[in-house]
Scaffold this active site. Structure first.
Site, PDB file in Angstrom:
ATOM      1  CE  LYS A  57      -3.974   1.895   2.614  1.00  0.00           C
ATOM      2  NZ  LYS A  57      -4.750   1.456   3.791  1.00  0.00           N
ATOM      3  CB  SER A 132      -8.246   2.985   2.884  1.00  0.00           C
ATOM      4  OG  SER A 132      -7.285   2.533   4.175  1.00  0.00           O
ATOM      5  CB  SER A 156      -8.230   0.069   5.903  1.00  0.00           C
ATOM      6  OG  SER A 156      -8.914   1.337   5.772  1.00  0.00           O
TER       7      SER A 156
HETATM    8  N1  GLN Z   1     -13.140   3.001   6.327  1.00  0.00           N
HETATM    9  C1  GLN Z   1     -12.530   3.538   7.298  1.00  0.00           C
HETATM   10  C2  GLN Z   1     -12.487   5.125   7.594  1.00  0.00           C
HETATM   11  O1  GLN Z   1     -12.534   5.412   6.732  1.00  0.00           O
HETATM   12  C3  GLN Z   1     -11.310   2.684   8.036  1.00  0.00           C
HETATM   13  C4  GLN Z   1     -10.033   3.273   7.315  1.00  0.00           C
HETATM   14  C5  GLN Z   1      -8.791   2.431   7.567  1.00  0.00           C
HETATM   15  O2  GLN Z   1      -8.802   1.468   8.498  1.00  0.00           O
HETATM   16  N2  GLN Z   1      -7.761   2.910   7.252  1.00  0.00           N
HETATM   17  O3  GLN Z   1     -11.743   5.474   8.385  1.00  0.00           O
END
Ligand code: GLN
Length: 466
Positions: A57, A132, A156
């Site tokens: 990532k 994400s 995420s």
């Molecule tokens: N979807 C969650 C957010 O928007 C988790 C994001 C993540 O785990 N980086 O914060």
């Protein structure tokens, strides 16, 4: 051509061929990866991940490639050092083939918040892969690599794994060093791992887990051989089911698939017990207060002075800061910085931030109490299957609810894993989540692996590597 080199050549070919359609990679490091392959072939020592291709990532620092965080403010910024997890992967003989797309600064559940375009789900390219870490999920789901690194602040890795039909794993807080992971919300962030199977995850985890003097939040806890007990008999293992969370907002198809998975675990000899997590319903509210508060502080460092973008045509320092941040950050990142600044402001700190921390403690108590009765807690990973691109992008609250089953593990620091447990009528993957007590990674991987080997998904996405 020898074996490592020809495998990497094939991996690069697949990554390049599929990227036009899927947009999962921001960079594919062809020359670098082939050089690494040649180097590994020269040395005679067999390393644990010898020649194993991994995608990473693009919020994990690499000095051989950019680290953009999916943001204009960093662009093609190149760090001066590798994250500890990267160093450890390289030491273990892995080959990093490129950096993957993500929601800007890891804020999002659909990958639509990337400054470099949305990532497409290989099961249906009109749909999101989740977020994400959507790019890392798709790199694995489309068969390009067996494993990839993502990051986890609220789900995420597990949520995109569920939406893409693969395995997604978040470790105990403190298990994997975050040195070189660009900070979003430091009391929640962890590096996570995607794999085609739990065995892939276990192999990578074994290579990157452990104490790191560069990250004081890593724990001095021995790293077991995670790949060793994957096939152990799970008879007598206790799986806790918090049925009160299977109500409102959950797709019927997902509820049915998860109920079937519970029966499947029973047929494998696991014991199913009822557990209650009375404060889990506050998870989303607590998470979005704490993560925005911490993000508003962590992201203060991006001001045009030290990294990446600097706005032109500014006549004074303050103006330069403001213009850089205005031009460099996307809408969701700005929304979170503002929310976070608000919940930390002197008049509201007690009402929001301090209160959220108290509820977080209550949530931890719920989990520890539940773990007196069971070895792992089973829930759906996400309330819906992959949704259409654009479907939720104008409704941040609907998007935030995608994390309803995942945020608790981040808030409580516990490890969690998502594995595929079926397909919907529209042929979209459904994920099952298991969350365990601190340091119970081996138990989770064992429970996951035994399920996968007995009840494999048995289907591949439409778009898949050669
Ligand atoms: N979807 C969650 C957010 O928007 C988790 C994001 C993540 O785990 N980086 O914060």
């Amino acid at each position: 051509m020898s074996e490592i080199k020809s495998n990497i050549e094939k991996t690069l070919h697949n990554a390049e061929r599929l990227n036009g359609e899927l947009n999962s990679f921001l960079t594919i490091e062809r020359d670098y990866a082939l050089e690494r392959a040649a180097e590994l072939e020269k040395s005679s020592d067999e390393k644990p991940l010898q020649g194993f291709a991994v995608a990473v990532k693009d919020n994990i620092c690499t000095k051989f490639s950019q680290t953009s965080c999916g943001s204009r403010i960093l662009g093609n910024y190149r760090p001066q050092y590798n994250a500890t997890a990267i160093e450890k992967l390289l030491d273990a003989g892995a080959i990093i083939i490129g950096k993957t797309n993500l929601d800007e600064f890891a804020m999002g559940s659909s990958n639509e918040n990337s400054a470099f375009g949305a990532v497409k789900n290989p099961w249906d390219t009109e749909r999101v892969p989740g977020g994400s870490s959507g790019g890392s999920a798709v790199a694995v789901a489309s068969g390009v690599v067996r494993a990839s690194l993502g990051s986890e602040t609220g789900g995420s890795v597990r949520q995109p794994a569920a939406l893409c039909g693969i395995v997604g794993f978040k470790p105990t807080y403190g298990r994997i060093s975050r040195f070189g992971l660009v900070a979003f919300a430091s009391s929640l962030d962890q590096i996570g791992i995607f794999g085609q199977t739990s065995k892939d995850v276990a192999d990578v985890l074994g290579a990157i887990a452990g104490r790191d003097k560069n990250d004081s939040t890593t724990a001095e806890v021995e790293v077991p051989n995670y790949s060793k007990n994957l096939d152990d008999d799970i008879r007598g293992k206790r799986i806790g089911v918090p049925r009160s969370l299977f109500g409102e907002g959950l797709d019927d198809e997902i509820r049915d698939a998860v109920e079937r998975a519970i029966d499947n675990y029973k047929s494998l000899g696991a014991e199913i017990v009822d557990v209650e997590l009375p404060n889990a319903k506050y998870g989303i509210a607590v998470y979005y207060i704490i993560c925005t508060a911490e993000a508003s502080s962590n992201l203060a460092r991006f001001d045009g002075v030290r990294y990446g973008l600097r706005a032109e045509n500014a006549h004074a320092l303050r103006e330069m800061y403001m213009k850089t941040r205005e031009e460099g950050f996307g809408e969701e990142v700005k929304r979170r910085i503002m929310l976070g600044t608000y919940v930390l402001s002197s008049g509201y700190y007690d009402a929001y931030y301090a209160k959220a921390q108290k509820v977080r403690t209550l949530l931890k108590k719920d989990y520890f109490k539940a773990f007196e009765k069971c070895d792992a807690i089973l829930t759906p990973t996400a309330p819906s299957t992959a949704f259409k691109i654009g479907e939720k992008s104008d409704d941040p609250l609907a998007m935030y609810l995608s994390d309803i089953y995942t945020v608790s593990a981040n808030l409580t620091g516990t490890p969690g894993i998502s594995i595929p447990c079926g397909l919907s009528a529209e042929n979209l993957p459904i994920g099952l989540q298991l969350v365990g007590n601190h340091w119970s990674e081996s138990t989770l991987l064992n429970l996951a692996n035994v399920y996968e080997t007995n009840f494999p998904l048995g289907a591949k996405p439409k778009i898949y590597a050669e």
